[in-house]
Design a protein around this motif. Structure first.
Motif, PDB file in Angstrom:
ATOM      1  N   LYS A  48       3.646   5.422  15.758  1.00  0.00           N
ATOM      2  CA  LYS A  48       4.815   5.998  15.076  1.00  0.00           C
ATOM      3  C   LYS A  48       6.075   5.821  15.922  1.00  0.00           C
TER       4      LYS A  48
ATOM      5  N   LEU B 110       7.878  -3.730   9.662  1.00  0.00           N
ATOM      6  CA  LEU B 110       7.404  -3.654   8.275  1.00  0.00           C
ATOM      7  C   LEU B 110       7.021  -5.030   7.731  1.00  0.00           C
ATOM      8  N   ASP B 111       6.235  -4.995   6.672  1.00  0.00           N
ATOM      9  CA  ASP B 111       5.695  -6.212   6.090  1.00  0.00           C
ATOM     10  C   ASP B 111       6.451  -6.627   4.840  1.00  0.00           C
ATOM     11  N   TYR B 112       6.938  -7.873   4.833  1.00  0.00           N
ATOM     12  CA  TYR B 112       7.599  -8.421   3.636  1.00  0.00           C
ATOM     13  C   TYR B 112       6.884  -9.687   3.139  1.00  0.00           C
TER      14      TYR B 112
ATOM     15  N   ARG C   8      -3.244  -5.392   6.109  1.00  0.00           N
ATOM     16  CA  ARG C   8      -2.959  -4.369   7.127  1.00  0.00           C
ATOM     17  C   ARG C   8      -1.902  -3.381   6.674  1.00  0.00           C
ATOM     18  N   ASP C   9      -2.121  -2.124   7.006  1.00  0.00           N
ATOM     19  CA  ASP C   9      -1.117  -1.115   6.696  1.00  0.00           C
ATOM     20  C   ASP C   9      -0.107  -1.031   7.840  1.00  0.00           C
ATOM     21  N   THR C  10       0.886  -0.162   7.671  1.00  0.00           N
ATOM     22  CA  THR C  10       1.990  -0.090   8.625  1.00  0.00           C
ATOM     23  C   THR C  10       1.502   0.300  10.023  1.00  0.00           C
TER      24      THR C  10
ATOM     25  N   ALA D 140       5.879   9.445   7.219  1.00  0.00           N
ATOM     26  CA  ALA D 140       7.077   8.634   6.976  1.00  0.00           C
ATOM     27  C   ALA D 140       8.045   9.302   6.009  1.00  0.00           C
TER      28      ALA D 140
ATOM     29  N   LEU E  53      -1.499  11.879  10.991  1.00  0.00           N
ATOM     30  CA  LEU E  53      -1.582  10.416  11.103  1.00  0.00           C
ATOM     31  C   LEU E  53      -0.210   9.801  10.834  1.00  0.00           C
ATOM     32  N   PRO E  54       0.032   8.607  11.353  1.00  0.00           N
ATOM     33  CA  PRO E  54       1.288   7.917  11.005  1.00  0.00           C
ATOM     34  C   PRO E  54       1.187   7.278   9.618  1.00  0.00           C
ATOM     35  N   ASP E  55       1.018   8.141   8.615  1.00  0.00           N
ATOM     36  CA  ASP E  55       0.789   7.687   7.244  1.00  0.00           C
ATOM     37  C   ASP E  55       2.010   7.968   6.383  1.00  0.00           C
ATOM     38  N   ALA E  56       1.808   7.989   5.069  1.00  0.00           N
ATOM     39  CA  ALA E  56       2.941   8.181   4.162  1.00  0.00           C
ATOM     40  C   ALA E  56       3.587   9.546   4.364  1.00  0.00           C
TER      41      ALA E  56
ATOM     42  N   MET F 232       7.280   2.487  14.874  1.00  0.00           N
ATOM     43  CA  MET F 232       7.654   2.522  13.451  1.00  0.00           C
ATOM     44  C   MET F 232       8.991   3.242  13.272  1.00  0.00           C
ATOM     45  N   ASP F 233       9.099   4.423  13.874  1.00  0.00           N
ATOM     46  CA  ASP F 233      10.343   5.196  13.768  1.00  0.00           C
ATOM     47  C   ASP F 233      11.500   4.462  14.440  1.00  0.00           C
TER      48      ASP F 233
ATOM     49  N   ALA G  52       6.574   4.874   2.223  1.00  0.00           N
ATOM     50  CA  ALA G  52       7.197   6.197   2.247  1.00  0.00           C
ATOM     51  C   ALA G  52       8.562   6.178   2.935  1.00  0.00           C
ATOM     52  N   TYR G  53       8.678   5.440   4.035  1.00  0.00           N
ATOM     53  CA  TYR G  53      10.003   5.312   4.666  1.00  0.00           C
ATOM     54  C   TYR G  53      10.997   4.754   3.652  1.00  0.00           C
TER      55      TYR G  53
ATOM     56  N   LEU H 161       0.858  -1.194   0.000  1.00  0.00           N
ATOM     57  CA  LEU H 161       0.000   0.000   0.000  1.00  0.00           C
ATOM     58  C   LEU H 161       0.897   1.249   0.000  1.00  0.00           C
TER      59      LEU H 161
ATOM     60  N   ASP I 112       1.550   3.435   1.996  1.00  0.00           N
ATOM     61  CA  ASP I 112       1.418   3.775   3.415  1.00  0.00           C
ATOM     62  C   ASP I 112       2.777   4.210   3.971  1.00  0.00           C
ATOM     63  N   ALA I 113       2.895   4.168   5.294  1.00  0.00           N
ATOM     64  CA  ALA I 113       4.132   4.635   5.922  1.00  0.00           C
ATOM     65  C   ALA I 113       5.331   3.792   5.498  1.00  0.00           C
ATOM     66  N   GLN I 114       5.156   2.469   5.437  1.00  0.00           N
ATOM     67  CA  GLN I 114       6.284   1.633   5.012  1.00  0.00           C
ATOM     68  C   GLN I 114       6.783   2.067   3.640  1.00  0.00           C
TER      69      GLN I 114
ATOM     70  N   THR J 244      -2.597  10.524   3.451  1.00  0.00           N
ATOM     71  CA  THR J 244      -1.854  10.965   2.271  1.00  0.00           C
ATOM     72  C   THR J 244      -2.364  10.300   0.995  1.00  0.00           C
TER      73      THR J 244
END
Lengths: 518, 518
Positions: B399, B458-460, B472-474, B364, B358-361, B402-403, A364-365, A358, A360-362, A474
């Motif tokens: 976040k 993160l998702d792989y 699911r998103d980040t 990030a 939001l902790p979105d793109a 995530m960070d 974008a990071y 997506l 999403d944050a991943q 976003t």
């Protein structure tokens, strides 16, 4: 900033008369365009001289003792033999120093021409040219989800590229138009780039005959003589890492090199699978592969323009998936840039890489990590600079415009610091003094419009306003931007005779052979 | 990597006996911890010598001709006058060269001790110490949305910090516990850091008496003599830009400097509002402010440890909101790092800055831009390294993790390239050869566990698995991680006598004055 940015009211009437004028009157849309980046900041050099010398010596050892395979390509084997390599079956062992010597005839910088000369790009030196995502079979957007890409999607992405201020290049396979037969896709793709965009583009590489079609169509667009004398395409030639050059890709390279058209010669590496798990080992293999590939391009035609490519990712040892925006990829990108500069070749790497499904944050990071490192590593041609999703399986509409917005940051950062008297702003500091406020100062008023990079996507609104408007993330804001850009898109003018000739060429070639989806 | 990372089974029983052993047996949870970063890569230097000399000369002119205000602080005015400054009302004009001369007694590097000596940090030199978000009055999590922060939230963030492998420092006001009276908050906050974490922490700065409480409580935790002889706190002293030092912040600075405790002396700048809209102008003001502040710290006590701070953002000229992850902020961060190194001072800047709600793109992109630039700019102490949201108004649970996961990337990137024989991997390249596969090679098998940075968030996963598990998103994955970390949290051992003394101190100080929410 203004000197690097031009704001063009639709440039109607350049070639034709009343129709363009009427179209220009119909609309007040302004299409903004930024010149390619010329760095005014240094690169980040993480390898010291000793490390580079070790890697270079190891790469020569690899070429001499292990060698590379040129598969299904007797002509290449002949050329290598004549050049002094040791050819054994399809294995080519290249004596130390030979490949590097052959690379010397490749130009360190070249111009790729666009049909609109204002869109020409300089590839090499301190320049950075940004091109969109390449290759995904799927597309995703917020409304429609993930699905196979079609030629309609392809055209949309070319339009978004044309409308994206910070994108200098229209790219190539912005997505795979899976609804068009495999053996005819390249015709529709080239036709879209040539007619819907006036930025430079890439040619087809999936077969020598398709590369030849790319050259022929370019001759219609630019004129025969112009194409003979100038580079009008930069195409992507992947190396089958480790150390393998397949006949089909090399067939396309041969067509382009002979026509003096540019090629990115690019190892395609998932570290741990196609290269060692270590950074220095991967850099060694990348250098050996690029040396062999570039040397071969110069055997085909001395002086043919080529780019040192490095597409590098790592493998996730749990899932086997490729990973992006990782520190190991960053180190390889930075190190390969140093090696490319020592070879005197333009460099291609980095991009809007991410593994996320997506925007999403991943996503974008991972993307921001790669874009920043790309700038710092001295990349000259950044393919995949926007729109990449899910490990390259998906071209994302929303991420295309999100990433393209971020590319503006690279432009500003690369411009360096203005140390002029106006930049020093001593008058403002005097005027405002301790405890004062700069918003109303004369310096602020004179400079604020150009002082800061401005996003076209991200949200800076007050919390309450943002919440009232639906607390949009976003991706949701980007979806609106996509809709707006496609709505406002206008095709750049094209000489109707050329347009007709291009359409005829595509129709004729399509009619000549049966469809194939293999 | 392993040398920089230690895996500790819960270190029970260090000070006490059976209870700790039983607790250690109850659980198999491993808490991972990474040593602070020591850079093995160069910094990115975007200012040339001429530019730095111009900025330095301009800063001296600002100090001499415009001067700075020390507000509500007759003692400071007296010290400045004695040092040779021209004092006129609250305005202090500092002759050229004087501030820089006074700064020379500040150490270029110092140790901040933690109660667990394994968690000590070295601040300065090639080191980078990472500390969490500081100051937000709100928190946000996926389940509960945005709300005022409480002391329960505060304790949760301290626990998350203790559990975060790549975070070296417990920080300070990880969020504002708005349910505790303003005049007693610092006691609960310090108590949380001291008891729930064994990493180093920051002291209170909102009043001199609260700084004094911070010193007193540290003496309980470390012992009187130890605190007299060592630095056990690094606290955040903001300058009221432009060019103003308020009495309250300076009061806290004075307490800390006298006690030989460290302070970050940090202009707080929104470019275009508190500083000029230009990068060079802002750097000039930042340098002038830091010179004056650091010089003042040395007037209070020669040799007091201080850090050159630069908190810099730009203003969005449309909304007036501060912006983050911008190229102008990046240039200032990079340039200020160069100026700090020329002054021989440790440097604080960058962080998980973002404007997104939001902790979105957006969050990030902005954060990754700042984190990468922070590494490249030679930052020694990175406050706000994780958890910052919405322009610093919000501490985000999701976040934060995530960070904190992304911070692992900085560790690996900073470590540089391993050019040992194992790193060169020539044996693997020989073994695999053209067209082979590295997954099964001996080199890959021997190295894959430590070869690549691994995410904890993160998702792989393959697309199909990811979709089956709910696409699911980040942020959603991070919410699960938060829950897991808080569930697995275990308090580090603390001598019961010290724990009791700390609790007594807090209770006694709270009982001594009425609550105030002002």
């Amino acid at each position: 900033m203004d000197d690097a940015t031009e704001r063009t009211a639709r440039a109607g009437g350049r070639r034709s008369g009343g129709g363009a004028t009427r179209r220009a009157e119909r609309t007040a849309t302004h299409i903004e365009f930024s010149r390619f980046i010329t760095r005014n900041i240094p690169n980040l050099e993480i390898l010291n001289d000793e490390a580079m010398e070790i890697i270079e010596a190891n790469a020569e050892t690899v070429l001499q003792e292990i060698g590379v395979n040129f598969v299904d390509n007797p002509g290449a084997l002949r050329l290598w033999k004549e050049a002094g390599a040791d050819v054994d079956g399809e294995r080519v062992r290249i004596p130390k120093g030979l490949a590097r010597q052959l690379c010397k005839t490749a130009p360190s910088q070249f111009t790729q021409h666009a049909r609109n000369p204002d869109r020409n790009v300089e590839i090499g030196g301190k320049n950075l040219v940004l091109a969109p995502v390449y290759g995904p079979p799927f597309v995703r957007d917020q409304a429609g989800g993930r699905r196979y890409a079609t030629i309609a999607d392809f055209r949309n992405f070319v339009k978004l590229g044309q409308m994206s201020k910070w994108l200098h290049h229209s790219g190539g396979t912005v997505c795979e138009p899976t609804d068009v037969p495999v053996n005819k896709r390249h015709l529709d793709m080239l036709h879209a780039h040539m007619t819907l965009s006036d930025k430079p583009y890439m040619g087809s590489v999936t077969e020598a005959s398709r590369a030849a079609d790319s050259v022929e169509m370019s001759k219609i667009l630019f004129g025969d003589d112009f194409v003979d004398q100038n580079t009008v395409m930069t195409s992507l030639i992947n190396i089958n890492s480790p150390l393998t050059f397949d006949g089909i890709m090399m067939g396309a390279l041969e067509v382009y090199a002979k026509a003096n058209q540019a090629a990115i010669i690019s190892p395609f590496i998932v570290g741990g699978a196609m290269a060692p798990v270590s950074v220095a080992g991967t850099l060694t293999q990348v250098l050996a592969e690029v040396l062999a590939g570039v040397a071969y391009s110069q055997l085909v035609r001395k002086g043919a323009p080529v780019i040192f490519g490095a597409f590098v990712t790592s493998i996730d040892m749990n899932s086997g998936a490729p990973t992006f925006g990782t520190p190991e990829a960053a180190q390889i990108t930075l190190g390969a840039g140093q090696l490319a500069r020592r070879l005197g070749l333009p460099y291609r790497s980095a991009g809007s890489f991410c593994g996320s499904k997506l925007p999403d944050a991943q996503a974008a990071y991972e993307t921001a990590n790669s874009l920043n490192i790309g700038l710092m590593s001295g990349v000259n041609f950044m393919l995949h600079a926007c729109g990449w999703l899910e490990g390259g399986l998906v071209s994302s509409y929303e991420k295309f415009v999100m990433d393209a917005d971020q590319l503006g940051i690279l432009h500003r950062l690369a411009a360096g610091v203005d140390i002029s008297e106006n930049g020093q702003a001593m008058g403002a500091i005097r005027e405002v003094g301790p405890g004062g406020h700069y918003l109303g100062s004369a310096h602020t008023q004179a400079n604020f419009k150009e002082a800061f990079w401005r996003t076209g996507v991200l949200d800076y609104k007050p919390y309450e306003t943002w919440e009232e408007e639906g607390a949009r993330d976003t991706a949701t804001l980007a979806a609106l931007k996509v809709k707006k850009m496609l709505g406002e898109y206008q095709a750049p003018d094209l000489d109707p005779a050329k347009a007709e000739a291009l359409a005829d060429y595509v129709a004729r070639k399509k009619a000549a052979v049966p469809d194939s989806f293999m």
